[in-house]
Design a protein around this motif. Structure first.
Motif, mmCIF file in Angstrom:
data_model
loop_
_atom_site.group_PDB
_atom_site.id
_atom_site.type_symbol
_atom_site.label_atom_id
_atom_site.label_comp_id
_atom_site.label_asym_id
_atom_site.label_seq_id
_atom_site.Cartn_x
_atom_site.Cartn_y
_atom_site.Cartn_z
ATOM 1 N N CYS A 17 0.828 -1.215 0.000
ATOM 2 C CA CYS A 17 0.000 0.000 0.000
ATOM 3 C C CYS A 17 0.861 1.264 0.000
ATOM 4 O O CYS A 17 0.569 2.231 -0.715
ATOM 5 C CB CYS A 17 -0.920 0.007 1.218
ATOM 6 S SG CYS A 17 -2.249 -1.211 1.173
ATOM 7 N N THR A 26 -1.940 6.454 2.387
ATOM 8 C CA THR A 26 -2.265 5.099 2.840
ATOM 9 C C THR A 26 -3.034 5.172 4.153
ATOM 10 O O THR A 26 -2.644 5.880 5.079
ATOM 11 C CB THR A 26 -0.989 4.268 3.044
ATOM 12 O OG1 THR A 26 -0.369 4.046 1.777
ATOM 13 C CG2 THR A 26 -1.311 2.910 3.665
ATOM 14 N N ASP A 30 -6.992 0.715 4.097
ATOM 15 C CA ASP A 30 -6.321 0.155 2.917
ATOM 16 C C ASP A 30 -5.528 -1.094 3.296
ATOM 17 O O ASP A 30 -5.593 -2.125 2.621
ATOM 18 C CB ASP A 30 -5.358 1.181 2.306
ATOM 19 C CG ASP A 30 -6.067 2.369 1.698
ATOM 20 O OD1 ASP A 30 -7.195 2.200 1.206
ATOM 21 O OD2 ASP A 30 -5.481 3.471 1.719
#
Length: 208
Positions: A17, A26, A30
């Motif tokens: 990510c 991020t 996520d």
């Protein structure tokens, strides 16, 4: 699944990510979503995003430094070995900043994360630089001295130069544009001065 395995899954998910979205964009959602968890579940393993990022950087740094040490050892001569190690080490720092899209403001905010990572690998790095110096002393390339202490001094100097990146806000307190090439030159110049000062001169009565 064991907690250690789940933590590794989280680290791997976070690494992906961070590389895709950058640190600022991020989110915990996520990271959690990538491995089929919800954000609340992450708090069982980590306090916050910063602590996850710290483990990501530690894992990446250990792998990189191990490979870099093998590369440095293959270089000829103590001075070249140490300069190779330190310049590539600095370029890795630049790589981390660029890979995770870290702004200067973010770098200053998460500086404690980098400091924690630094402390995690510091003893290993001092030991490695010390061994390179000791080998150089044994070969007669540099003057005898406390190799481990000299290794710590060299790392302290190079990291002080790097740290200046985070603490200097730039003209007028605005965003600073980092000139990595100039900073790398400063690192090489400072370390070269130290290592040249350690060079073992010719025996008395002989010209260099």
């Amino acid at each position: 699944m064991a907690a250690i395995d789940k933590r590794q899954q989280i680290i791997d998910a976070a690494s992906a990510c961070l590389a895709r979205y950058g640190y600022d964009k991020t989110t915990l959602d996520d990271i959690a979503g990538r491995i089929g968890l919800n954000k609340t579940s992450l708090y069982y393993y980590y306090r916050n995003k910063e602590s996850i990022f710290s483990d990501v950087i530690v894992q990446e740094a250990k792998l990189f430094l191990e490979a870099l040490q093998h590369k440095a050892i293959k270089t000829r001569g103590c001075k070249n070995q140490i300069l190779t190690y330190l310049t590539e080490r600095f370029r890795y720092y630049q790589h981390v900043v660029n890979l995770h899209h870290l702004s200067m403001e973010t770098l200053r905010n998460i500086h404690p994360v980098f400091k924690a990572v630094y402390q995690t690998v510091l003893d290993r790095e001092i030991d490695f630089i010390g061994k390179l110096l000791q080998a150089g002393m044994d070969r007669g390339e540099i003057k005898p001295g406390p190799a481990s202490r000299l290794g710590r001094i060299i790392l302290t100097v190079t990291d002080a130069i790097k740290l200046d990146l985070c603490e200097d806000p730039g003209p007028g307190g605005g965003p600073q544009r980092i000139d990595y090439a100039d900073v790398e030159k400063d690192v090489v110049y400072a370390v070269t001065l130290i290592l040249d000062g350690l060079k073992k001169g010719p025996p008395k009565g002989k010209k260099a």
